[in-house]
Design a protein around this motif. Structure first.
Motif, PDB file in Angstrom:
ATOM      1  N   GLY A 119       0.785  -1.022  -0.154  1.00 54.41           N
ATOM      2  CA  GLY A 119       0.108  -0.192   0.087  1.00 54.41           C
ATOM      3  C   GLY A 119       0.852   1.418   0.144  1.00 54.41           C
ATOM      4  O   GLY A 119       2.210   1.172   0.406  1.00 54.41           O
ATOM      5  N   LYS A 120      -0.003   2.463  -0.085  1.00 57.98           N
ATOM      6  CA  LYS A 120       0.807   3.499  -0.135  1.00 57.98           C
ATOM      7  C   LYS A 120      -0.373   4.460   0.757  1.00 57.98           C
ATOM      8  O   LYS A 120      -1.557   4.774   0.021  1.00 57.98           O
ATOM      9  CB  LYS A 120       1.112   4.263  -1.481  1.00 57.98           C
ATOM     10  N   LEU A 121       0.050   4.992   1.819  1.00 58.48           N
ATOM     11  CA  LEU A 121      -0.834   5.634   2.434  1.00 58.48           C
ATOM     12  C   LEU A 121      -0.283   7.127   2.752  1.00 58.48           C
ATOM     13  O   LEU A 121       0.948   7.295   3.148  1.00 58.48           O
ATOM     14  CB  LEU A 121      -1.156   4.913   3.972  1.00 58.48           C
ATOM     15  N   PHE A 122      -1.235   7.766   2.846  1.00 60.17           N
ATOM     16  CA  PHE A 122      -0.744   9.509   2.949  1.00 60.17           C
ATOM     17  C   PHE A 122      -1.193   9.919   4.543  1.00 60.17           C
ATOM     18  O   PHE A 122      -2.282   9.752   5.000  1.00 60.17           O
ATOM     19  CB  PHE A 122      -1.303  10.357   2.143  1.00 60.17           C
ATOM     20  N   TYR A 123      -0.190  10.290   5.494  1.00 56.87           N
ATOM     21  CA  TYR A 123      -0.569  10.754   6.793  1.00 56.87           C
ATOM     22  C   TYR A 123       0.456  11.771   7.034  1.00 56.87           C
ATOM     23  O   TYR A 123       1.204  12.263   6.263  1.00 56.87           O
ATOM     24  CB  TYR A 123       0.078   9.457   7.786  1.00 56.87           C
ATOM     25  N   CYS A 124       0.078  12.596   8.129  1.00 55.48           N
ATOM     26  CA  CYS A 124       0.496  13.734   8.631  1.00 55.48           C
ATOM     27  C   CYS A 124       0.937  13.844   9.965  1.00 55.48           C
ATOM     28  O   CYS A 124       0.121  13.016  10.796  1.00 55.48           O
ATOM     29  CB  CYS A 124      -0.657  14.877   8.194  1.00 55.48           C
ATOM     30  N   ASN A 125       2.216  14.385  10.375  1.00 55.14           N
ATOM     31  CA  ASN A 125       2.444  14.628  11.692  1.00 55.14           C
ATOM     32  C   ASN A 125       2.099  16.114  12.066  1.00 55.14           C
ATOM     33  O   ASN A 125       2.663  17.071  11.481  1.00 55.14           O
ATOM     34  CB  ASN A 125       4.119  14.561  11.677  1.00 55.14           C
ATOM     35  N   PHE A 126       1.073  16.150  13.072  1.00 52.79           N
ATOM     36  CA  PHE A 126       0.662  17.381  13.305  1.00 52.79           C
ATOM     37  C   PHE A 126       1.576  18.371  14.024  1.00 52.79           C
ATOM     38  O   PHE A 126       1.393  19.509  13.968  1.00 52.79           O
ATOM     39  CB  PHE A 126      -0.668  17.429  14.291  1.00 52.79           C
ATOM     40  N   VAL A 127       2.657  17.943  14.883  1.00 51.22           N
ATOM     41  CA  VAL A 127       3.379  18.382  15.756  1.00 51.22           C
ATOM     42  C   VAL A 127       4.429  19.351  14.704  1.00 51.22           C
ATOM     43  O   VAL A 127       4.728  20.439  14.803  1.00 51.22           O
ATOM     44  CB  VAL A 127       4.292  17.524  16.731  1.00 51.22           C
ATOM     45  N   LYS A 128       4.932  18.497  13.619  1.00 53.66           N
ATOM     46  CA  LYS A 128       5.986  18.922  12.695  1.00 53.66           C
ATOM     47  C   LYS A 128       5.322  19.713  11.496  1.00 53.66           C
ATOM     48  O   LYS A 128       5.899  20.233  10.640  1.00 53.66           O
ATOM     49  CB  LYS A 128       6.754  17.955  12.163  1.00 53.66           C
ATOM     50  N   ASN A 129       3.912  19.299  11.315  1.00 53.14           N
ATOM     51  CA  ASN A 129       3.138  20.058  10.300  1.00 53.14           C
ATOM     52  C   ASN A 129       3.643  19.516   9.011  1.00 53.14           C
ATOM     53  O   ASN A 129       3.935  20.550   7.967  1.00 53.14           O
ATOM     54  CB  ASN A 129       3.152  21.485  10.531  1.00 53.14           C
ATOM     55  N   ILE A 130       3.847  18.398   8.723  1.00 54.02           N
ATOM     56  CA  ILE A 130       4.298  17.963   7.504  1.00 54.02           C
ATOM     57  C   ILE A 130       3.408  16.665   7.095  1.00 54.02           C
ATOM     58  O   ILE A 130       3.053  15.832   8.204  1.00 54.02           O
ATOM     59  CB  ILE A 130       5.659  17.375   7.507  1.00 54.02           C
ATOM     60  N   CYS A 131       3.243  16.352   5.950  1.00 55.88           N
ATOM     61  CA  CYS A 131       2.504  15.297   5.438  1.00 55.88           C
ATOM     62  C   CYS A 131       3.356  14.367   4.601  1.00 55.88           C
ATOM     63  O   CYS A 131       4.082  15.143   3.714  1.00 55.88           O
ATOM     64  CB  CYS A 131       1.188  15.840   4.508  1.00 55.88           C
ATOM     65  N   ILE A 132       3.386  13.160   4.541  1.00 55.87           N
ATOM     66  CA  ILE A 132       4.320  12.279   3.967  1.00 55.87           C
ATOM     67  C   ILE A 132       3.419  10.904   3.596  1.00 55.87           C
ATOM     68  O   ILE A 132       2.664  10.401   4.203  1.00 55.87           O
ATOM     69  CB  ILE A 132       5.248  11.777   5.100  1.00 55.87           C
ATOM     70  N   PRO A 133       3.952  10.545   2.311  1.00 57.56           N
ATOM     71  CA  PRO A 133       3.418   9.292   1.899  1.00 57.56           C
ATOM     72  C   PRO A 133       3.882   7.909   2.215  1.00 57.56           C
ATOM     73  O   PRO A 133       5.186   8.355   2.652  1.00 57.56           O
ATOM     74  CB  PRO A 133       3.442   9.203   0.337  1.00 57.56           C
ATOM     75  N   ALA A 134       3.507   7.004   2.948  1.00 60.49           N
ATOM     76  CA  ALA A 134       4.028   5.980   3.477  1.00 60.49           C
ATOM     77  C   ALA A 134       3.782   4.794   2.306  1.00 60.49           C
ATOM     78  O   ALA A 134       2.872   4.208   2.004  1.00 60.49           O
ATOM     79  CB  ALA A 134       3.543   5.360   4.706  1.00 60.49           C
ATOM     80  N   LYS A 135       5.025   4.097   2.097  1.00 54.55           N
ATOM     81  CA  LYS A 135       4.736   2.697   1.450  1.00 54.55           C
ATOM     82  C   LYS A 135       4.860   1.606   2.358  1.00 54.55           C
ATOM     83  O   LYS A 135       6.037   1.460   3.122  1.00 54.55           O
ATOM     84  CB  LYS A 135       6.042   2.764   0.452  1.00 54.55           C
ATOM     85  N   ILE A 136       3.947   0.775   2.373  1.00 53.46           N
ATOM     86  CA  ILE A 136       3.926  -0.348   3.371  1.00 53.46           C
ATOM     87  C   ILE A 136       3.802  -2.036   2.552  1.00 53.46           C
ATOM     88  O   ILE A 136       3.029  -1.929   1.378  1.00 53.46           O
ATOM     89  CB  ILE A 136       2.570  -0.078   4.100  1.00 53.46           C
ATOM     90  N   SER A 137       4.626  -2.514   3.011  1.00 58.20           N
ATOM     91  CA  SER A 137       4.543  -3.934   2.489  1.00 58.20           C
ATOM     92  C   SER A 137       4.727  -4.888   3.814  1.00 58.20           C
ATOM     93  O   SER A 137       5.434  -4.941   4.700  1.00 58.20           O
ATOM     94  CB  SER A 137       5.781  -3.982   1.608  1.00 58.20           C
ATOM     95  N   LYS A 138       3.518  -5.476   3.847  1.00 58.02           N
ATOM     96  CA  LYS A 138       3.575  -6.246   5.067  1.00 58.02           C
ATOM     97  C   LYS A 138       2.976  -7.803   4.691  1.00 58.02           C
ATOM     98  O   LYS A 138       2.098  -8.034   3.691  1.00 58.02           O
ATOM     99  CB  LYS A 138       2.544  -6.067   6.106  1.00 58.02           C
ATOM    100  N   SER A 139       3.448  -8.773   5.333  1.00 54.93           N
ATOM    101  CA  SER A 139       2.889 -10.248   5.176  1.00 54.93           C
ATOM    102  C   SER A 139       2.224 -10.859   6.374  1.00 54.93           C
ATOM    103  O   SER A 139       2.909 -10.612   7.319  1.00 54.93           O
ATOM    104  CB  SER A 139       3.990 -11.077   4.695  1.00 54.93           C
ATOM    105  N   PHE A 140       1.018 -11.488   6.346  1.00 64.79           N
ATOM    106  CA  PHE A 140       0.678 -12.306   7.575  1.00 64.79           C
ATOM    107  C   PHE A 140       0.278 -13.413   7.241  1.00 64.79           C
ATOM    108  O   PHE A 140      -0.226 -13.961   6.116  1.00 64.79           O
ATOM    109  CB  PHE A 140      -0.863 -11.422   7.848  1.00 64.79           C
ATOM    110  N   VAL A 141       0.323 -14.491   8.210  1.00 65.72           N
ATOM    111  CA  VAL A 141      -0.101 -15.815   7.990  1.00 65.72           C
ATOM    112  C   VAL A 141      -1.391 -16.017   8.252  1.00 65.72           C
ATOM    113  O   VAL A 141      -1.765 -15.683   9.731  1.00 65.72           O
ATOM    114  CB  VAL A 141       0.978 -16.882   8.776  1.00 65.72           C
TER     115      VAL A 141
END
Length: 142
Positions: A119-141
């Motif tokens: 996935g690619k999720l967009f989140y923001c850090n309210f303290v630093k006032n920045i928004c960043i895209p996160a690349k996520i790759s996870k595996s679950f059994v």
């Protein structure tokens, strides 16, 4: 004539110096893209039905209007039959552009094996006032 040769050499060296600085910034930006505070977990609801839960720490939020992308796939005998992967939840009371939290995302599977989440999720850090895209790759059994 010698002045022009010296000037040419100096401008060439300065030009190469700026190029290498830009390349290092791109590498640092890519490293920041890979690390993120988002936690992902999978919970079993009933036979074949699961929930994908996304968490952010306090003072962070998922952007409401961002083009979030989540893909689920199964391997080793697991098949994803349906999935509702649209982020929903209440708006943040202090920041209406963000979710206060994200409701669990539901999906159904057949069989047993590994669930792969990309996935690619967009989140923001309210303290630093920045928004960043996160690349996520996870595996679950499952």
């Amino acid at each position: 004539m010698i002045r022009y040769v010296v000037l040419f050499i100096l401008s060439s060296l300065l030009g190469f110096g700026f190029t290498s600085c830009n390349e290092s910034k791109e590498i640092q930006a890519e490293e920041a893209f890979e690390s993120h505070p988002i936690e992902v977990s999978v919970k079993k609801n009933t036979l074949g039905k699961y929930s994908l839960e996304l968490y952010l720490p306090k003072d962070f939020g998922f952007q409401i209007e961002a083009p979030h992308r989540i893909f689920l796939s199964g391997t080793e005998g697991l098949k994803v039959t349906s999935a509702d992967l649209k982020l929903t939840g209440p708006t943040h009371p202090k920041k209406p552009e963000y979710f206060e939290y994200v409701k669990p995302l539901t999906f159904q599977v057949e069989g047993k094996g590994k669930l792969q989440m990309e996935g690619k999720l967009f989140y923001c850090n309210f303290v630093k006032n920045i928004c960043i895209p996160a690349k996520i790759s996870k595996s679950f059994v499952i």
